[in-house]
Write an enzyme that holds these catalytic residues in place. Structure first.
Site, short mmCIF file in Angstrom:
data_model
loop_
_atom_site.label_atom_id
_atom_site.label_comp_id
_atom_site.label_asym_id
_atom_site.label_seq_id
_atom_site.Cartn_x
_atom_site.Cartn_y
_atom_site.Cartn_z
N ASN A 43 0.82 -1.21 0.00
CA ASN A 43 0.00 0.00 0.00
C ASN A 43 0.86 1.26 0.00
O ASN A 43 0.59 2.22 -0.73
CB ASN A 43 -0.91 0.01 1.22
CG ASN A 43 -1.97 -1.07 1.19
OD1 ASN A 43 -2.28 -1.62 0.13
ND2 ASN A 43 -2.54 -1.38 2.35
N GLY A 240 -3.85 4.54 7.39
CA GLY A 240 -2.56 4.67 8.06
C GLY A 240 -1.41 4.53 7.09
O GLY A 240 -0.37 5.22 7.24
N ASP A 241 -1.55 3.68 6.09
CA ASP A 241 -0.50 3.53 5.07
C ASP A 241 -0.42 4.78 4.20
O ASP A 241 0.68 5.22 3.83
CB ASP A 241 -0.78 2.30 4.20
CG ASP A 241 -0.74 1.01 5.00
OD1 ASP A 241 0.05 0.92 5.96
OD2 ASP A 241 -1.49 0.08 4.65
N ALA A 242 -1.57 5.36 3.85
CA ALA A 242 -1.58 6.60 3.09
C ALA A 242 -0.93 7.72 3.89
O ALA A 242 -0.18 8.55 3.35
CB ALA A 242 -3.01 6.97 2.70
N ALA A 245 2.84 7.23 3.82
CA ALA A 245 3.37 7.60 2.50
C ALA A 245 3.45 9.11 2.35
O ALA A 245 4.44 9.65 1.83
CB ALA A 245 2.51 6.99 1.40
#
Length: 298
Positions: A43, A240-242, A245
């Site tokens: 992700n 959370g991954d966004a 990033a």
């Protein structure tokens, strides 16, 4: 060579939207179902590639149909998959994400092949040539090895251990991380209480995510806070991954610009939560437009 390497889980996700998360011995009605690539390492890699940063992933999938689909999605997103291990006669890890009307998520999953990478499977030259290495949940010994290779090469390292921080020994990787991402529960568990500035060490930055209430960055030079953005939540999967990033995409271009990185990361997380599934990280133009909308006086 790529600029950023992400390492950890590469999954296939099945998202089930339900009217409510069922109680024990209860039942819920499935309102929609969709399948797509997932896994934190994948992700974040896709999100970074969407910000026009050359990104590669170190992880593993099975040689089944789901593995083919997961790899194809990464390739199509511009992520380098030359170091994605394909395990023969193995199933790709599948996560079943049960999402209620408020966007809250319950996760079911099998182990599959997503932790097949051990230190011997890692190409140290590939890792050492990167500018930054982002580690997510994986075998502790593999995470520690990746962090050591990156550190020896002068690469910066970030680590987002996820839900399994409290039942796996990630001490070496945490110690090696320049940036540590935790949610409130993980931070309370790991530090046995609230995060304090002394927890950051000489160089470490600790980022504590508060969900829709934003996030806080702890550094020796100061503490930075952002309240987040009040948006209608559809699905928190992958938010959370966004967030990670967005934070990293800012820092690799503007080191130590923590306030800027925090605002950008919160915008990424908010936009991701407005969509369905784990691969809803926004593009750079979408984030810029969103921040323009929220700018004072707009």
């Amino acid at each position: 060579m790529v600029r950023i390497v992400t390492a950890g889980h590469v999954n296939w996700d099945v998202t089930l939207r339900v009217d409510a998360l069922p109680e024990p011995d209860g039942e819920a009605r499935i309102e929609s179902q969709r399948s797509a690539g997932g896994g934190s390492a994948a992700n974040v890699a896709v999100a970074l590639a969407g910000f026009d940063l050359d990104t590669g992933v170190v992880g593993s999938v099975g040689d089944d149909e789901n593995g083919i689909l997961a790899r194809r999605e990464l390739d199509q997103s511009g992520v380098d998959t030359d170091h994605l291990l394909v395990v023969e006669d193995a199933e790709t890890s599948v996560k079943y994400l049960v999402v209620d009307e408020a966007g809250e998520v319950m996760v079911l999953g099998n182990e599959g092949a997503n932790e097949a990478v051990d230190p011997a499977d890692v190409d140290p030259d590939y890792v050492a040539a990167a500018e930054h290495v982002h580690l997510t949940s994986q075998r502790p010994e593999t995470a520690a090895y990746l962090a050591a290779v990156a550190g020896d090469a002068g690469c910066t390292v970030s680590f987002d251990p996820g839900r399994r921080l409290d039942d796996r020994d990630y001490a070496e990787t945490v110690e090696a991380a320049d940036v540590l991402f935790l949610n409130e529960r993980e931070a309370e568990t790991y530090y046995d209480g609230p995060v304090e500035t002394e927890h950051v060490g000489d160089e470490r930055v600790v980022v504590v995510k508060h969900g829709p209430q934003g996030a806080t960055v702890y550094t020796l030079g100061g503490v930075y806070e952002h309240p987040g953005f009040d948006v209608e939540t559809v699905d928190t999967t992958g938010a959370g991954d966004a967030f990670a990033a967005g934070f990293l995409a800012t820092l690799v271009e503007h080191p130590e610009a923590y306030e800027r990185a925090l605002e950008y990361a919160n915008a990424c997380g908010a936009l991701a939560a407005r969509g369905e599934g784990a691969r809803t990280a926004p593009s750079a133009p979408e984030v810029d437009a969103f921040l323009d909308e929220w700018a004072p006086g707009s």
